[in-house]
Design an enzyme around this catalytic site. Structure first.
Site, short mmCIF file in Angstrom:
data_model
loop_
_atom_site.label_atom_id
_atom_site.label_comp_id
_atom_site.label_asym_id
_atom_site.label_seq_id
_atom_site.Cartn_x
_atom_site.Cartn_y
_atom_site.Cartn_z
CG ASP A 184 180.18 64.83 -73.92
OD1 ASP A 184 178.96 64.59 -73.81
OD2 ASP A 184 180.68 65.90 -73.56
CB CYS A 237 179.85 66.66 -70.01
SG CYS A 237 179.08 68.29 -69.80
#
Length: 164
Positions: A56, A49
């Site tokens: 992520d 992120c």
């Protein structure tokens, strides 16, 4: 004899020499005169992120109709791996991967679907497409009476169920 067995076992436990790479390789389409659909599922995509630095995770679905070149799978794996330590917005990384694949393979059609796992209570899916100028898909043949196939196998109870 003991030395040979130990040496073989030691050699097989060595880590692979693979490293993340931004280089995508191709091979010649074995049937360029035919439109055929290549489908890949990449269940281990990770990036960071850009706001928090937290990882992520996503499943990528790559569907394409090649023209003259197909993407080589090991290079694709190493390319996907190269995003693991990069901060990327979902929308940007999906389009970047599609752009790089299109630049390398020049397909007739390509679609990349990125389904990101939940973050802050929100699932994000991004779909990006490319269509070669002038290319038209063939007419769709509906085979909906058949269940969609998957790379995973059905359970034993599903296999023994009668077919209607």
């Amino acid at each position: 004899m003991t030395t040979l067995i130990y040496t073989v076992a030691l050699m097989s436990s060595q880590p692979p020499n693979s490293k993340p790479s931004k280089v995508l390789e191709t091979f010649d389409n074995p049937k360029p005169e035919r439109d055929f659909h290549i489908h890949m599922e990449i269940p281990e995509f990770t990036c960071l992120c850009p706001k928090t630095g937290q990882p992520d995770f996503a499943v990528l679905y790559l569907d394409y109709i090649p023209d003259q070149k197909c993407v080589e799978l090991k290079s694709l794996k190493l390319y996907i791996w190269s995003f693991r330590d990069e901060g990327c917005f979902h929308e940007a990384v999906t389009n970047r991967i599609l752009d790089d694949l299109v630049a390398t393979t020049q397909p007739r059609f390509m679609r990349l679907t990125a389904k990101f796992y939940v973050r802050g209570g929100i699932f994000t899916s991004v779909v990006a497409e490319h269509r070669k100028s002038g290319w038209q898909p063939l007419a769709h043949v509906d085979l909906s009476q058949f269940e969609q196939q998957s790379n995973t196998r059905a359970s034993t109870s599903q296999l023994s169920a009668p077919v209607a």
